[in-house]
Write an enzyme that holds these catalytic residues in place. Sequence first.
Site, PDB file in Angstrom:
ATOM      1  N   ALA A  33      56.915  -5.417  27.055  1.00  0.00           N
ATOM      2  CA  ALA A  33      58.351  -4.768  27.660  1.00  0.00           C
ATOM      3  C   ALA A  33      59.387  -5.389  27.047  1.00  0.00           C
ATOM      4  CB  ALA A  33      58.020  -4.558  28.908  1.00  0.00           C
ATOM      5  N   GLY A  81      52.701  -6.332  27.346  1.00  0.00           N
ATOM      6  CA  GLY A  81      52.509  -5.160  26.931  1.00  0.00           C
ATOM      7  C   GLY A  81      51.914  -4.969  25.339  1.00  0.00           C
ATOM      8  N   GLU A  98      48.314  -5.888  25.687  1.00  0.00           N
ATOM      9  CA  GLU A  98      47.763  -4.804  26.398  1.00  0.00           C
ATOM     10  C   GLU A  98      47.492  -3.562  25.388  1.00  0.00           C
ATOM     11  OE1 GLU A  98      50.693  -4.594  29.457  1.00  0.00           O
ATOM     12  OE2 GLU A  98      49.092  -4.850  31.101  1.00  0.00           O
ATOM     13  N   GLU A 147      52.866 -12.091  32.869  1.00  0.00           N
ATOM     14  CA  GLU A 147      53.509 -11.215  33.688  1.00  0.00           C
ATOM     15  C   GLU A 147      53.890 -12.017  35.135  1.00  0.00           C
ATOM     16  OE1 GLU A 147      51.325  -9.904  31.619  1.00  0.00           O
ATOM     17  OE2 GLU A 147      52.162  -7.871  30.833  1.00  0.00           O
TER      18      GLU A 147
END
Length: 306
Positions: free
Chosen positions: A112, A157, A160, A180
Amino acid sequence: MGAFRVLSKSLRHYTPKASIFPENSITPRPNKWLCRTLILESAPSQSVNLHRLSDSDSGIVEVSLERPQVRNAIGKDMLKGLQNTFEAISKDSSANVLLIRSKVPKVFCAGADLKERKMMSATEVQDFVNKLRATFSFLEVLPIPTIAVIEGAALGGGLEMALSCDLRICGEDAVLGLPETGLAIIPGAGGTQRLPRVVGRSIAKELILTGRKIGGREAMSMGLVNYCVHAGEAYLKALEVARNINEKGPIAIRMAKRAIDQGLEVDRASALALEEECYEQTLHTEDRLEALAAFAEKRKPRYTGK
Ligand code: COA
């Protein structure tokens, strides 16, 4: 075509569907040789580009991430680009296999966009993360096989997104992790669910609870990636795998993915019934007859996806 700039005109086989999520049902497929000049580029986001390979590689589609100034970190604009791009692929019956790669050296995706996030309210963050999660879920259920090509960092992310692909191929200099918890949050775009399903509960817990970053070889040893190759060679390996998939019966490939993915989510009896249903979808195809004819004639089959 909406958000996409059409660079050439071989669009007569483009078959848009109305739904947001791709259907797993079979749609008529074009003769792949007729589509070889179609190249699309995303217009709204400069950082996500869609490119179709041509000639004998027709059917292989590439999504490139290109936001060098923040190492491909995903902000609102890039998220929109990913959404539009995946949706376009889901509507394109000529696509057989998807590669997701970075055009930025030494990074796949830094997760992110933390600079953008600093300016967001909690509600905006929640909205963004929900959209990111939905976008990766959409990627996961694309009917065609997807391959993440990882050179350099795939963090948060970024990992992910790679976990939402069917296969992952990395260079040995890759750095993978879900950091995270070190930022006082948890992976929110599917990471807590997909990582344990790939590497097992215990290893996933260790990686998520400590935020430890691992290299390509360790990722290979725990089954997080399918191949770990020399640094800089992940794309070539991914292309080799994509070509291998691309020469198979396209309907069979879609049905195999569907049988595996959906079958693992249900009980054994339902899963075997699903396999039967998927097998049946391959039964009444021209490609199945073509395979038998090619075998008898000792030649390579020419599949049309019908
Ligand atoms: N969001 C926003 N900007 C980011 C970013 C992110 N996730 N990751 C990197 N950047 C920016 C840096 O702030 C820096 O900007 P600056 O030039 O204005 O200072 C620029 O990208 C280059 O980053 P840098 O760290 O110098 O590059 P690098 O090649 O040495 O390292 C990474 C690359 C990806 C390993 C490193 O930037 C990193 O660890 N990023 C954070 C990843 C992360 O924690 N993601 C999880 C988010 S939940």
